[in-house]
Motif scaffolding. Structure first.
Motif: not given
Length: 244
Positions: A46-57, A29-32, A66-70
């Motif tokens: 806004t950001v897509s899951s692919e873009e956010l995932a790439t940014s977070a590694g 979560l801190p990475l996101y 992960d985000l579904s838990y939130l």
């Protein structure tokens, strides 16, 4: 927030998720949050899951899980609302509160931690600095007066401190942790190069800089294995020595 049953639905603010968040997810979560904060600073809405995932590694499937838990799946074709998702994650990991922190051990590392400006913007307030050296008592570091360790328990009580950072020499780490726990601190971040024990109910995280460097050295050695290999002559000499 509630978990939605469809990727086209958006979460309901203020309603907690239906189940707990796994530790592996908590660690990501801190990475996101860091990636989302960078997007906010760039003015991205806004950001897509692919873009956010790439940014977070991480990979996008793991991020969505992960985000579904939130309670947030985002909106198909649109993605995630950056500012709202950042708030969700901040609230989930407790960064919408003001956490008072004491740093014990004001040597070079303690100085650096005390002067780090990123804590305040992430919900952590350095409330007290403590050191066992009487010569440091009264010294000003990052606007705070260093107090002697004799005052540790009183400071924890008076300042309502919940998090302790241990930046002492190895030999002092366990006694300091014991005192922190006895005084009511339930979360400890240990920078000391020592293994410490805490009772059940106390969360302990360890940051060992020397270990991390050793891990990097291992990978460097693997990458440079050809250069580090023995020559034929050296191998023959080693075999002769081993065989006597």
């Amino acid at each position: 927030m509630t978990r939605t049953s469809s990727s086209t639905e958006t979460p309901t603010p203020g309603v907690p998720p239906a189940r707990g968040v796994p530790e592996a997810t908590v660690a990501r979560l801190p990475l996101y949050l860091r990636a989302l904060t960078a997007l906010v600073e760039r003015g991205v809405a806004t950001v897509s899951s692919e873009e956010l995932a790439t940014s977070a590694g991480v990979n996008s499937a793991k991020l969505r899980k992960d985000l579904s838990y939130l309670g947030s799946y985002g909106t198909r074709g649109v993605g995630y609302e950056v500012d709202f998702l950042r708030h969700q994650i901040s609230r989930e990991i407790g960064l919408t509160q003001d956490w008072a922190v004491v740093i014990v051990g004001i040597g070079n590392l303690g100085h650096a931690l005390a002067n780090y400006g990123g804590f305040a913007s992430r919900g952590f307030r350095i409330a007290a600095l403590v050191d066992a050296d009487p010569k440091r008592t009264g010294e000003k570091v990052a606007g705070l007066e260093v107090r002697h360790t004799d005052e540790l328990e009183q400071l924890i009580n008076d300042l309502d401190i919940h998090i302790g950072v241990v930046a002492t020499p190895a030999r002092a780490a366990q006694p300091v942790c014991d005192r922190l726990v006895a005084a009511g601190v339930t979360s400890i971040l240990n920078f000391a190069p020592a293994i410490v024990q805490v009772p059940e109910g106390v969360d302990l995280r360890k940051v060992d800089l020397s270990t991390e460097l050793q891990i990097l050295a291992y990978h460097e050695q693997r990458k440079n294995g050809a250069a580090l290999a023995l020559t034929a002559e050296q191998a023959a000499e080693l075999a002769e020595a081993v065989n006597g």
